[in-house]
Design an enzyme around this catalytic site. Structure first.
Site, PDB file in Angstrom:
ATOM      1  N   GLY A   1      29.763 -11.066 -62.743  1.00  0.00           N
ATOM      2  CA  GLY A   1      31.207 -10.948 -62.846  1.00  0.00           C
ATOM      3  C   GLY A   1      31.948 -10.811 -61.531  1.00  0.00           C
ATOM      4  O   GLY A   1      31.530 -10.060 -60.673  1.00  0.00           O
ATOM      5  N   SER A   2      33.057 -11.532 -61.363  1.00  0.00           N
ATOM      6  CA  SER A   2      33.788 -11.501 -60.111  1.00  0.00           C
ATOM      7  C   SER A   2      34.969 -12.457 -60.163  1.00  0.00           C
ATOM      8  O   SER A   2      35.484 -12.769 -61.226  1.00  0.00           O
ATOM      9  CB  SER A   2      32.862 -11.862 -58.956  1.00  0.00           C
ATOM     10  OG  SER A   2      32.167 -13.039 -59.282  1.00  0.00           O
ATOM     11  N   ARG A   3      35.365 -12.969 -58.966  1.00  0.00           N
ATOM     12  CA  ARG A   3      36.535 -13.836 -58.883  1.00  0.00           C
ATOM     13  C   ARG A   3      36.367 -14.821 -57.735  1.00  0.00           C
ATOM     14  O   ARG A   3      35.701 -14.524 -56.744  1.00  0.00           O
ATOM     15  CB  ARG A   3      37.771 -12.965 -58.627  1.00  0.00           C
ATOM     16  CG  ARG A   3      39.087 -13.668 -58.890  1.00  0.00           C
ATOM     17  CD  ARG A   3      40.233 -12.702 -58.703  1.00  0.00           C
ATOM     18  NE  ARG A   3      40.846 -12.833 -57.400  1.00  0.00           N
ATOM     19  CZ  ARG A   3      41.583 -11.893 -56.819  1.00  0.00           C
ATOM     20  NH1 ARG A   3      41.743 -10.730 -57.405  1.00  0.00           N
ATOM     21  NH2 ARG A   3      42.138 -12.106 -55.655  1.00  0.00           N
TER      22      ARG A   3
END
Length: 221
Positions: free
Chosen positions: A188-190
């Site tokens: 999970g991240s961006r």
């Protein structure tokens, strides 16, 4: 579909730990409780499947085009705005940000074909990926790729509250091809993309993107 090499150690370790836990429960801890043994087995299987699916690489027909900028990641578009990019360009740019949940494919792909002109890794915090300061304070990498026509695109991997390791496969001076892997972010991240002001944005807030497939912007020819 195939599984990403970055997940082999995690998947094998998780599988062995869950197997050992279930064997211990079957022979010692819960030997007289068949319902609890079955429940533990089901929970273990679900957990293992969730870990495995995180590292999946689905088969896809990738988008290619000299003036097209493709999504570097699977996820949801959470930011579209004009802003100042202060690390490399130091001028006004159009920013498109894609949030990746733990359920998304986490392969990161080059949005354009060109040459890596800049790369830098920053250790940092692990604020939630949508926090306003995550793009400047979290663990992150910055990559700038210059296309053959001289147009440069900056894209940035940003770790989130769950993601604790960013992987990259590029370095300055390296030629890269649109749609090929440039990195991976675990759990999970961006990813932020900074485009020229005259780029035509092709996505909207809330749109779901597929890395290497979805066109997020069109550059002037």
């Amino acid at each position: 579909m195939r599984l990403h090499r970055e997940g082999f150690t995690i998947m094998i370790t998780t599988g062995l730990v869950l197997l050992a836990l279930n064997l211990f429960a079957y022979y010692y801890l819960l030997s007289d409780n068949s319902t609890a043994i079955l429940l533990l087995a089901i929970i273990s299987l679900i957990l293992f499947v969730l870990i495995v699916q995180f590292f999946r690489i689905p088969n896809r027909l990738l988008t290619t085009g000299e003036t097209q900028v493709v999504a570097p990641a699977d996820g949801k578009v959470v930011v579209i705005e004009e802003t100042t990019e202060g690390e490399y360009f130091k001028d006004r740019r159009r920013q498109v940000s894609i949030f990746m949940s733990p359920l998304n494919v986490h392969v990161n792909r080059n949005p354009i074909t060109g040459t890596v002109r800049y790369f830098k890794y920053f250790p940092g915090k692990y604020l939630v990926a949508w926090h306003p300061k995550s793009s400047t304070e979290n663990e992150r990498t910055t990559v700038v790729v210059e296309a053959a026509n001289g147009t440069s695109i900056l894209f940035r991997q940003i770790a989130g509250a769950v993601a604790r390791r960013i992987i990259w496969y590029v370095k300055e001076g390296q030629p890269v091809k649109q749609g090929e892997e440039f990195g991976f972010i675990k759990f999970g991240s961006r990813v932020d993309v900074f485009l020229p002001l005259d780029a035509e944005i092709k996505v909207n807030i809330g749109d779901v993107t597929k890395g290497g497939v979805t066109v997020i912007a069109e550059l002037p020819s």
